[in-house]
Design an enzyme around this catalytic site. Structure first.
Site, PDB file in Angstrom:
ATOM      1  N   LYS A 179       0.856  -1.193   0.000  1.00 39.78           N
ATOM      2  CA  LYS A 179       0.000   0.000   0.000  1.00 39.78           C
ATOM      3  C   LYS A 179       0.893   1.246   0.000  1.00 39.78           C
ATOM      4  O   LYS A 179       1.436   1.626   1.035  1.00 39.78           O
ATOM      5  CB  LYS A 179      -0.915   0.053   1.231  1.00 39.78           C
ATOM      6  CG  LYS A 179      -1.933   1.191   1.093  1.00 39.78           C
ATOM      7  CD  LYS A 179      -2.458   1.742   2.391  1.00 39.78           C
ATOM      8  CE  LYS A 179      -1.587   2.753   3.039  1.00 39.78           C
ATOM      9  NZ  LYS A 179      -1.369   4.010   2.311  1.00 39.78           N
ATOM     10  N   GLU A 253       9.982   0.832  10.348  1.00 42.36           N
ATOM     11  CA  GLU A 253      11.061   1.774  10.000  1.00 42.36           C
ATOM     12  C   GLU A 253      10.468   3.168  10.144  1.00 42.36           C
ATOM     13  O   GLU A 253       9.660   3.588   9.324  1.00 42.36           O
ATOM     14  CB  GLU A 253      11.516   1.553   8.551  1.00 42.36           C
ATOM     15  CG  GLU A 253      12.136   0.209   8.287  1.00 42.36           C
ATOM     16  CD  GLU A 253      13.503   0.069   8.912  1.00 42.36           C
ATOM     17  OE1 GLU A 253      14.087   1.070   9.378  1.00 42.36           O
ATOM     18  OE2 GLU A 253      13.988  -1.069   8.955  1.00 42.36           O
ATOM     19  N   CYS A 287      14.503  10.055   6.082  1.00 38.37           N
ATOM     20  CA  CYS A 287      14.420   9.661   7.496  1.00 38.37           C
ATOM     21  C   CYS A 287      15.764   9.700   8.203  1.00 38.37           C
ATOM     22  O   CYS A 287      15.857  10.016   9.380  1.00 38.37           O
ATOM     23  CB  CYS A 287      13.833   8.261   7.593  1.00 38.37           C
ATOM     24  SG  CYS A 287      14.718   7.064   6.573  1.00 38.37           S
ATOM     25  N   GLU A 385      11.039  15.372  14.887  1.00 33.56           N
ATOM     26  CA  GLU A 385      11.375  15.280  13.474  1.00 33.56           C
ATOM     27  C   GLU A 385      10.608  16.342  12.701  1.00 33.56           C
ATOM     28  O   GLU A 385       9.384  16.417  12.787  1.00 33.56           O
ATOM     29  CB  GLU A 385      11.008  13.886  12.956  1.00 33.56           C
ATOM     30  CG  GLU A 385      11.451  13.666  11.534  1.00 33.56           C
ATOM     31  CD  GLU A 385      11.054  12.302  11.011  1.00 33.56           C
ATOM     32  OE1 GLU A 385       9.880  11.925  11.127  1.00 33.56           O
ATOM     33  OE2 GLU A 385      11.934  11.606  10.466  1.00 33.56           O
TER      34      GLU A 385
HETATM   35  P1  NAD Z   1       2.949   8.617   7.581  1.00 33.72           P
HETATM   36  O1  NAD Z   1       3.296   7.769   8.724  1.00 33.72           O
HETATM   37  O2  NAD Z   1       1.931   9.663   7.740  1.00 33.72           O
HETATM   38  O3  NAD Z   1       2.462   7.718   6.346  1.00 33.72           O
HETATM   39  C1  NAD Z   1       3.241   6.649   5.851  1.00 33.72           C
HETATM   40  C2  NAD Z   1       2.329   5.608   5.222  1.00 33.72           C
HETATM   41  O4  NAD Z   1       1.528   5.014   6.234  1.00 33.72           O
HETATM   42  C3  NAD Z   1       1.360   6.133   4.188  1.00 33.72           C
HETATM   43  O5  NAD Z   1       1.195   5.143   3.189  1.00 33.72           O
HETATM   44  C4  NAD Z   1       0.077   6.316   4.985  1.00 33.72           C
HETATM   45  O6  NAD Z   1      -1.081   6.256   4.176  1.00 33.72           O
HETATM   46  C5  NAD Z   1       0.148   5.135   5.930  1.00 33.72           C
HETATM   47  N1  NAD Z   1      -0.521   5.282   7.224  1.00 33.72           N
HETATM   48  C6  NAD Z   1      -0.528   6.367   8.033  1.00 33.72           C
HETATM   49  N2  NAD Z   1      -1.192   6.087   9.172  1.00 33.72           N
HETATM   50  C7  NAD Z   1      -1.585   4.797   9.093  1.00 33.72           C
HETATM   51  C8  NAD Z   1      -2.314   3.919   9.964  1.00 33.72           C
HETATM   52  N3  NAD Z   1      -2.767   4.325  11.146  1.00 33.72           N
HETATM   53  N4  NAD Z   1      -2.531   2.657   9.544  1.00 33.72           N
HETATM   54  C9  NAD Z   1      -2.079   2.210   8.359  1.00 33.72           C
HETATM   55  N5  NAD Z   1      -1.394   3.005   7.477  1.00 33.72           N
HETATM   56  C10 NAD Z   1      -1.154   4.277   7.846  1.00 33.72           C
HETATM   57  O7  NAD Z   1       4.360   9.229   7.108  1.00 33.72           O
HETATM   58  P2  NAD Z   1       4.676  10.246   5.936  1.00 33.72           P
HETATM   59  O8  NAD Z   1       4.428  11.621   6.379  1.00 33.72           O
HETATM   60  O9  NAD Z   1       4.026   9.790   4.668  1.00 33.72           O
HETATM   61  O10 NAD Z   1       6.247   9.967   5.774  1.00 33.72           O
HETATM   62  C11 NAD Z   1       7.209  10.601   6.496  1.00 33.72           C
HETATM   63  C12 NAD Z   1       7.672   9.751   7.678  1.00 33.72           C
HETATM   64  O11 NAD Z   1       8.227   8.509   7.218  1.00 33.72           O
HETATM   65  C13 NAD Z   1       8.792  10.402   8.455  1.00 33.72           C
HETATM   66  O12 NAD Z   1       8.549  10.269   9.825  1.00 33.72           O
HETATM   67  C14 NAD Z   1      10.033   9.627   8.046  1.00 33.72           C
HETATM   68  O13 NAD Z   1      11.082   9.680   8.974  1.00 33.72           O
HETATM   69  C15 NAD Z   1       9.484   8.269   7.882  1.00 33.72           C
HETATM   70  N6  NAD Z   1      10.378   7.446   7.050  1.00 33.72           N
HETATM   71  C16 NAD Z   1      11.127   6.480   7.667  1.00 33.72           C
HETATM   72  C17 NAD Z   1      12.021   5.713   6.925  1.00 33.72           C
HETATM   73  C18 NAD Z   1      12.860   4.641   7.579  1.00 33.72           C
HETATM   74  O14 NAD Z   1      13.365   3.772   6.873  1.00 33.72           O
HETATM   75  N7  NAD Z   1      13.038   4.642   8.885  1.00 33.72           N
HETATM   76  C19 NAD Z   1      12.131   5.919   5.540  1.00 33.72           C
HETATM   77  C20 NAD Z   1      11.363   6.917   4.957  1.00 33.72           C
HETATM   78  C21 NAD Z   1      10.479   7.670   5.721  1.00 33.72           C
END
Ligand code: NAD
Length: 482
Positions: A179, A253, A287, A385
């Site tokens: 997804k 992650e 990230c 962050e």
């Molecule tokens: P987000 O957590 O809002 O969304 C990420 C994904 O999760 C999206 O596909 C979203 O639709 C889905 N999602 C959100 N809440 C959910 C829930 N309750 N249940 C199921 N799915 C859900 O994050 P974002 O704003 O899209 O991305 C940025 C974040 O991602 C930052 O915190 C960044 O550090 C992190 N990130 C981490 C890594 C890593 O490898 N550690 C890599 C890239 C990004």
């Protein structure tokens, strides 16, 4: 919507393009022009049900988990080639949708290629079966695929992040539902085309762009055995609690607030070539970005004198134009978030050394690359962050204090130590509680174990450690001899 692009009419479910269950579509808005670029179908719960049923059947009855790891490795190699064959489409599409400059998009996609190549040879390094003996007994330890895997990814590097999950999951023999985030999903549908072209058995992979609620439905689905999530710590916390209800396996992650520690003996010209970009790369939407710079108090001004001109000279502009180093942030809400942290930093008493405003652009969600100086570790801009081109310079009075500051957040994803004496640097690196840490350099090394300490995540991706996240361990005990 008439003059915009319709990328796909159908969803990729179980390896086939299938009409979606509703006519809901996800509109993709350009962060550069703020205009609608096009749309893709949005998956709903009925589509998730179909994908889970297909993945379940493929796992329980199909050939994929029963093939030898080497046979699956050959398919991985084919997928890698098919992914690379689509780079000419994927790279500009990611740039257009997310605003990452072309060179960054190229680097992300190159990482994706490396992951498929790595997955093709994982079976040569991993141990799927081994003999075991113990007092009074002998048997076999077998490592089996964990089952149906739900993968959820953010928008900031979708093909690379998806590959880091799907490649080892498939190598393990699992079946997968991806997804992607609603922001910038087109390149993941191109990944679906690559998976289709490589020829996977029916049911093995689905790609369903959707929002958060559909994501919750997917991770809560009783047909899903394992969830592999990349995204914010807040969402990770929620997903882990949903998995906890049925003890579903989970790898997370999550976010970061990684620190670079600069010792007092190293010249800055040995530091800045890797340190400076690690703060603003992809407008800070990485990230593992080094967003805290820890510097001996007496060297803070020297650092700012060198770093500020680099930030002020960055080519900010249209990410689709070669040579642009800093594009916009990916979404309007992302710009609002970054700007709100800049206000918080000012109110907390940190000093803006450069940036802090919107650059003079007619359109687009741009933020000036920003450096805060005189930051204290208890400030929110040093703890939370931001996910934008904003770094905090934090002065320290001793290496012990620097280590304490580096470890003084909820995160632990990446980091760097800069010191002339690399033995001293290694000793400092060993004290920092983080998943990866560079010495006199910084890299997100995704073909080696990558992941976080503390609230930066749970488990590791990459290499055999990443493969292990998609395996269960079984001991088969042989009957006692004669
Ligand atoms: P987000 O957590 O809002 O969304 C990420 C994904 O999760 C999206 O596909 C979203 O639709 C889905 N999602 C959100 N809440 C959910 C829930 N309750 N249940 C199921 N799915 C859900 O994050 P974002 O704003 O899209 O991305 C940025 C974040 O991602 C930052 O915190 C960044 O550090 C992190 N990130 C981490 C890594 C890593 O490898 N550690 C890599 C890239 C990004």
């Amino acid at each position: 919507m008439s003059d915009t692009k319709v990328w796909h009419e159908k969803l990729f479910i179980g390896g086939q393009w299938v009409a979606p269950s509703t006519d809901q579509r996800i509109e993709i808005v350009s962060p550069v022009t703020e205009e609608v670029l096009g749309s893709v179908p949005e998956a709903a719960t009925a589509d998730i049900d179909k994908a889970v049923a297909a993945a379940r059947k493929a796992f329980d009855e199909g050939p994929w988990p029963r093939m030898s790891p080497a046979e699956r490795g050959d398919v991985m190699r084919r997928i890698g080639k098919e992914v690379q064959a689509r780079f000419d489409e994927m790279i500009p599409s990611f740039t257009e949708e997310i605003g990452a400059p072309l060179a960054i998009s190229q680097a992300f996609h190159d990482n994706a290629r490396k992951m498929w190549e790595d997955a093709a040879t994982l079976h040569e390094r991993a141990t799927f079966e081994e003999d075991r003996e113990w007092e009074g007994g002998r048997g076999k330890l077998v490592r089996e695929p964990v089952g149906v895997v739900a993968t959820i990814i953010p928008w900031n590097g979708p093909v690379a992040t998806a590959s880091l999950k799907i490649a080892p999951a498939l190598a393990a023999g699992c079946t997968v539902i991806l997804k992607p985030a609603p922001e910038g999903p087109s390149s993941t549908l191109m990944l679906a085309e690559a998976l289709e072209a490589a020829g996977l058995p029916e049911g093995v992979v689905s790609v369903l762009p959707a929002g958060r609620e559909t994501g919750e439905y997917l991770v809560s689905h009783p047909g899903v055995d394992k969830v592999s999530f990349t995204g914010s710590t807040a969402a990770g916390r929620k997903i882990m609690s949903l998995c906890g209800d049925r003890i579903a396996r989970v790898t997370l992650e999550l976010g970061g607030k990684s620190a670079a520690i600069i010792a007092d003996d190293i010249p800055l010209d040995e530091v800045l070539p890797s340190l400076a970009p690690a703060g603003f790369i992809s407008s800070g939407q990485v990230c593992a970005a080094l967003t805290r710079i820890l510097v001996p108090r007496e060297r803070q001004q020297e650092l700012l004198d060198a770093l500020v001109p680099i930030y002020e000279g960055l080519p900010v502009g249209d990410p689709r134009v070669e040579g642009t180093v800093l594009g916009p942030v990916a979404a309007e809400r992302q710009r609002d978030r970054v700007e709100s942290y800049i206000e918080i930093g000012k109110e907390e008493g940190a000093r803006i050394a450069t940036g802090g405003e919107r650059p003079a652009m007619d359109k687009g969600w741009y933020v000036q690359p920003t450096i805060f100086a005189d930051v204290r570790t208890d400030m929110r801009i040093a703890q939370e962050e931001i996910f934008g081109p904003v770094v905090s310079v934090i002065p320290f009075d001793s290496i012990d204090e620097a280590v304490e500051i580096a470890n003084g957040t909820d995160y632990g994803l990446s980091g760097a130590v800069y010191a002339k004496d690399t033995e001293i640097a290694e000793a400092i690196a060993r004290r920092v509680r983080t998943g990866q840490i560079g010495i006199n350099g910084w890299d997100m090394c995704v073909t080696q174990p990558f992941g976080g300490y503390k609230q930066s995540g749970l488990g590791r991706e990459g290499n055999v450690e990443g493969l292990g996240a998609f395996l269960e361990t079984k001991l088969i005990q042989f009957p006692p001899a004669g």
